[in-house]
Design a protein around this motif. Sequence first.
Motif, PDB file in Angstrom:
ATOM      1  N   GLY A  63      11.505 -94.278 -55.073  1.00  0.00           N
ATOM      2  CA  GLY A  63      11.097 -95.612 -55.494  1.00  0.00           C
ATOM      3  C   GLY A  63       9.936 -96.040 -54.627  1.00  0.00           C
ATOM      4  O   GLY A  63      10.095 -96.244 -53.423  1.00  0.00           O
ATOM      5  N   GLU A  64       8.762 -96.164 -55.199  1.00  0.00           N
ATOM      6  CA  GLU A  64       7.538 -96.332 -54.413  1.00  0.00           C
ATOM      7  C   GLU A  64       7.600 -97.517 -53.435  1.00  0.00           C
ATOM      8  O   GLU A  64       7.139 -97.415 -52.305  1.00  0.00           O
ATOM      9  N   PHE A  65       8.211 -98.634 -53.887  1.00  0.00           N
ATOM     10  CA  PHE A  65       8.290 -99.822 -53.021  1.00  0.00           C
ATOM     11  C   PHE A  65       9.728-100.337 -52.922  1.00  0.00           C
ATOM     12  O   PHE A  65       9.953-101.506 -52.624  1.00  0.00           O
ATOM     13  N   VAL A  66      10.663 -99.461 -53.166  1.00  0.00           N
ATOM     14  CA  VAL A  66      12.073 -99.868 -53.156  1.00  0.00           C
ATOM     15  C   VAL A  66      12.519-100.308 -51.774  1.00  0.00           C
ATOM     16  O   VAL A  66      13.456-101.098 -51.640  1.00  0.00           O
ATOM     17  N   TYR A  67      11.848 -99.828 -50.715  1.00  0.00           N
ATOM     18  CA  TYR A  67      12.193-100.208 -49.348  1.00  0.00           C
ATOM     19  C   TYR A  67      11.229-101.247 -48.771  1.00  0.00           C
ATOM     20  O   TYR A  67      11.286-101.541 -47.570  1.00  0.00           O
ATOM     21  N   ALA A  68      10.344-101.790 -49.588  1.00  0.00           N
ATOM     22  CA  ALA A  68       9.337-102.731 -49.070  1.00  0.00           C
ATOM     23  C   ALA A  68       9.994-104.022 -48.637  1.00  0.00           C
ATOM     24  O   ALA A  68      10.812-104.604 -49.348  1.00  0.00           O
ATOM     25  N   THR A  69       9.616-104.508 -47.456  1.00  0.00           N
ATOM     26  CA  THR A  69      10.173-105.752 -46.913  1.00  0.00           C
ATOM     27  C   THR A  69       9.319-106.960 -47.270  1.00  0.00           C
ATOM     28  O   THR A  69       9.665-108.086 -46.909  1.00  0.00           O
ATOM     29  N   GLU A  70       8.207-106.767 -47.948  1.00  0.00           N
ATOM     30  CA  GLU A  70       7.369-107.859 -48.421  1.00  0.00           C
ATOM     31  C   GLU A  70       7.197-107.722 -49.933  1.00  0.00           C
ATOM     32  O   GLU A  70       7.241-106.598 -50.467  1.00  0.00           O
ATOM     33  N   PRO A  71       7.031-108.826 -50.660  1.00  0.00           N
ATOM     34  CA  PRO A  71       6.868-108.730 -52.113  1.00  0.00           C
ATOM     35  C   PRO A  71       5.623-107.942 -52.489  1.00  0.00           C
ATOM     36  O   PRO A  71       4.553-108.116 -51.901  1.00  0.00           O
ATOM     37  N   VAL A  72       5.779-107.060 -53.461  1.00  0.00           N
ATOM     38  CA  VAL A  72       4.676-106.256 -53.982  1.00  0.00           C
ATOM     39  C   VAL A  72       4.608-106.485 -55.491  1.00  0.00           C
ATOM     40  O   VAL A  72       5.645-106.535 -56.166  1.00  0.00           O
ATOM     41  N   GLY A 119      16.586-113.823 -52.960  1.00  0.00           N
ATOM     42  CA  GLY A 119      15.852-113.551 -51.740  1.00  0.00           C
ATOM     43  C   GLY A 119      14.437-113.132 -52.049  1.00  0.00           C
ATOM     44  O   GLY A 119      14.067-112.932 -53.209  1.00  0.00           O
ATOM     45  N   PRO A 120      13.626-112.979 -51.002  1.00  0.00           N
ATOM     46  CA  PRO A 120      12.203-112.679 -51.221  1.00  0.00           C
ATOM     47  C   PRO A 120      11.948-111.306 -51.805  1.00  0.00           C
ATOM     48  O   PRO A 120      10.977-111.115 -52.529  1.00  0.00           O
ATOM     49  N   THR A 121      12.794-110.299 -51.465  1.00  0.00           N
ATOM     50  CA  THR A 121      12.603-108.947 -51.987  1.00  0.00           C
ATOM     51  C   THR A 121      13.951-108.327 -52.309  1.00  0.00           C
ATOM     52  O   THR A 121      14.998-108.769 -51.817  1.00  0.00           O
ATOM     53  N   ASP A 122      13.930-107.284 -53.114  1.00  0.00           N
ATOM     54  CA  ASP A 122      15.153-106.527 -53.393  1.00  0.00           C
ATOM     55  C   ASP A 122      15.753-105.988 -52.103  1.00  0.00           C
ATOM     56  O   ASP A 122      16.978-105.963 -51.935  1.00  0.00           O
ATOM     57  N   TRP A 123      14.903-105.511 -51.210  1.00  0.00           N
ATOM     58  CA  TRP A 123      15.379-104.972 -49.931  1.00  0.00           C
ATOM     59  C   TRP A 123      16.174-106.029 -49.164  1.00  0.00           C
ATOM     60  O   TRP A 123      17.282-105.763 -48.691  1.00  0.00           O
ATOM     61  N   ASP A 124      15.631-107.226 -49.032  1.00  0.00           N
ATOM     62  CA  ASP A 124      16.313-108.280 -48.279  1.00  0.00           C
ATOM     63  C   ASP A 124      17.687-108.570 -48.874  1.00  0.00           C
ATOM     64  O   ASP A 124      18.676-108.692 -48.139  1.00  0.00           O
ATOM     65  N   VAL A 125      17.749-108.689 -50.190  1.00  0.00           N
ATOM     66  CA  VAL A 125      19.020-109.020 -50.834  1.00  0.00           C
ATOM     67  C   VAL A 125      19.996-107.860 -50.703  1.00  0.00           C
ATOM     68  O   VAL A 125      21.176-108.044 -50.382  1.00  0.00           O
ATOM     69  N   GLY A 126      19.512-106.637 -50.935  1.00  0.00           N
ATOM     70  CA  GLY A 126      20.386-105.470 -50.874  1.00  0.00           C
ATOM     71  C   GLY A 126      20.970-105.242 -49.494  1.00  0.00           C
ATOM     72  O   GLY A 126      22.154-104.917 -49.349  1.00  0.00           O
TER      73      GLY A 126
END
Length: 847
Positions: free
Chosen positions: A239-248, A267-274
Motif C-alpha cells: 500500500g503506497e501510503f498505507v503507513y503515511a502519518t500525514e494526509p496524502v 482521525g486525520p489519517t487511516d494510520w492514526d485511527v488504525g
Amino acid sequence: MATLALAAAGAAAGGALLPAGISVLGATITGAAIGSQIGAFAGSYVDNALFGSSGQSRAIEGPRLKDLHVTSSTEGAHIPRIYGRVRLGGQVIWASDFEEEVVTSSQSSGGGKGIGGIGGGGESTSTDYRYYGNFAVALCEGTVTRLGRVWADGREIDLGTMTYRLYKGSETQAADSLIVAHEGAANAPAYRGVAYIVFQRLALAEFGNRLPQLSFEVYRNIEAGDADIKGVVLIPGSGEFVYATEPVRQTFADGVSVPANVHTRQGPTDWDVGIDQLESGLVNAKKVSFVVSWFGTDLRAGLCEIKPGVEGSTKTTLPISWSVAGVSRANAYVVSQKDGRPAYGGTPSDQTVVAAIRDLKARGLDVTLTPFVLMDVAEGNTLPDPYSGGFQAAYPWRGRITCYPGPTQPGTPDKTAAVSAQIASFVGTAAPAHFSLAGDNVVYSGPAEWSYRRMVLHQAYLAKAAGGVEAFLIGTELRGLTWLRSAASTYPFVTALIALAADVKAVLGAGTKVVYAADWSEYFGHQPGDGSQDVYFHLDPLWASSSIDAIGIDVYWPLADWRDGRSHLDYQAGYRSTYDLNYLKSNVQGGEGYNWFYASEANRNNQVRSNINDSYGKPWVYRYKDVKSWWLNQHFNRPGGVESGTPTAWVAQSKPFWFMEIGCPAVDKGANQPNVFVDPKSSESALPYYSRGNRDDLMQRRFLKAFIHGFDPTKPGYVTGLNPVSSVNGHRMVNLDHIHVYCWDARPFPAFPQQTEIWGDGANWQYGHWLNGRLASAPLAELVAKVFTDYGYTDYKTDALNGTVPGYVIDRIMAARDALQPLELAYFFDSLESGGNITFRHRGQEA
C-alpha cells in the motif's frame, strides 16, 4: 404439557430427519435439538391457549433496543450496560448555555460619484451570530474499551475536526475540566462508573443551531484473553501510503483530488485511527512486527528479482510523492493486475516507513522491522515451474522460491556446486558500504541489481534513519532456499543469511536484535524425504551465529484434528467440542506433529495415525512441536540416517525462541490447519482440513488463548514444564513478550474491510487471520459469565457454551434471568442447577 410432549416428538423427528450437526452462530446444534426446539415452540402456543388465561404462564421481557439510538435527557432514565460492540444514543447529563459569537464584517459599497456629483461611496456592515454547544452525554455503565464512529442527525461526523474528551467509565476518573470551569470544583461530578463524552464548543450551525441527535458506536471488550496478547504482526505490508502519518491526496488532470489514506471520520489519517484502535483494543501489545513488502518476480532463484513496486506509473500525489530505494513512480516496477485492478498495493513509500516507525516508538511500542517478499507471479504466466513441467502457479508463497529445476526434478542442481550460482544471483552483492543516509533518504551506490541483500540492507538503513528499532528480521519463511544444498551437507543460502545478519548488526548496532523467522516446518531441521534418511540441523550454524539473537519461528501448528459428527477419534477420546480449551491445550505439546503424523492424504481422511518413533531414542528430532527437547539438547546430524559423533554448532539453551507469527483463521475447524488462508487470487488459497467454510471468530479466539496459555507459566492453562528457564543465561525458552499474533491491520476497522472499492483484499477478511473488528465481539461463554458476575453471582459454569455475540445491551434494570433470556433463545441454551452451580449448556448436548 403440550410443550413437553411436542418437544419430545420434535426431538425424535429432528434426530431422524435432520443432519447430525448444524452450525448456528458458531455453535454445533444437533438435529434432535432443533426438532426439540421447534416442537417446544409449537407446544408453547398450545399451552398458552389452554392455560394462559388462568395465570399459569410467565411473561418475561428481556432487553429492548427501543430508543437506544436517540439522544435524550430524561430524569431517572436507565443507564444501559453493554457487552461487545453496540450503537447507543445516550443521555445528555450536562450542558451549559449556548455560546454566542457575534461576527461583524464591513464592506465598501463602491467609490463612484453620486447623482449630480454629490455623495458616492460608502460602507455596509453585516452581523452574523454563531452558536456553540458545550455538553456531556452519558453512554453506558462501566468501563468501555473505545469509541468508534459517531453520527449526528444520522450522518457520520468527523471527530478530527471537533474538541471532545471520552471518559471510559472508570471508578477513578476525574471530573472534566470544562464542567469544573462552569460549575466549580465542588459542584462538578466525575460520573465515576459511567462512560461519557464531553463536547467543547461544538459548532451548531450545520445542525440548525441546536444540539444534534447523536449516536455512538461504543466498544467494550470483555474477554480477558485480549490482555494476553503482547505482540502483533502489523500489516498490510503493501500500500503506497498505507503507513503515511500525514494526509496524502491523489490529484487528477482535471484538478479533482481524492484522499489516498483518509477513509474514516475518526482521525486525520487511516494510520492514526488504525494504530489508535490497536492501542485501545490490545492494551498489552507493546511489541510490533512491522511488515514492509517488496515483490518477488519468479520462483526460480537464479532469475528472481526482488523489487519495490507501484500500483500504477502515472499517479500524482501531494504533498509527498512515492519513492523507494531512489526510484520514482515513473521508473518503478508496476505490480500485476487481477480482475482489472492491482493484485497488490504498492510498496510503502520510504518516507512513510520512516515516519511510521517513529510514530510507533513515540507511542511506546517496540518495533521489529520485517522486510517481506510478496510473490507477484500473475495468473496465466509462462514462467517455468521448478516443481513441475508446467507454469508457475498464481501468487504463490515465498517459501516456494527454489533452484531450477527443483530438488525433486530431473536435472536439478540441488546437492551440486551449480546451485550456488543460482543462490548467489538471488542474494546479490549489495553491501553496507553501498548505502548511506542523506537526511531520511537512503542513497544506494552499489551494483545495478534487484537482489535480496539490496532489499534487506535498504530497509536496515530505513530503520537507522528512523532512529533505530528494537529488532530486525533478515527474512521470513524462505524454506525453499534454506533447504538447498551445494554438497551433501552444505547449505549456501544459510551461509548467506549468516553474512547478512552480521551486516545488519553492523548497520544497526549491537543493541538491535537480529532474527530470522523460519517456517515451523523449517526451523528444526532438513529431512528431505528422498529416501536418503538424511537428517540435518541445517539452520544450526545460523542459530549459533553471534549476529543472531533469537530463534525466530512462524508457528502455525495444528491444535485439533476435528471432524463433523461423533465417530472421529478425538470425539471418541472424550472431547465434545473443538472449542474446548483443554482439548486445544492438549495439542500444544501433543497430537499431530508430536505423538503421530499422517503418512498420506488417504490416511488423514481415514484417521490412520502413524506414531513418531526414532531408533536412537530421540523422537524429538522428527517432532516439529517438540521445541522443548530441541532447545534442551545438543544436535547431531545424521547423514544417511547415521548419527554423527560430533554435535553441531548449536549450544543448548543458549538463545530464546521468538514466535514471530502465530495465528488462526476465523473459520470453522481453523485449528485443524491454522496456516491456510482464503484468497481467491492465490494458488495457496484453501480452507482448513474438513472445514465447511463457515465464519468462526470463536475458533480463532480459543486457538490463540490455548496457544499463549500453553507457554505462559502464569496462566491456568500452562502446559507444565513446557517453557523452562535456561541454565545458561536464566532466560525462559520462549520469550512471552515476543509472541506475535498475526495479524493487526493498519487500515482502520470498519473502513477496512468494508470499502472493497478501495482495498481489493477486503473480502478476504471474512475468514482471515485479522484481529481487527473481532476483538469487541464477545464469546458467548464469557459474555454470560460477565453478565452473571455483574449481577453478583459467583456459582456458575458457562464453559460448555459456544458461539460469538457481536454486541449485547441490557437497557434497564431487570433480573438476571430476564437479561439472559434473549441469548438463550438465540443460541439454543438452557440454564439448570447442577452440583451447586447454575450451569449453562446448549440443547442437545450430552449430559
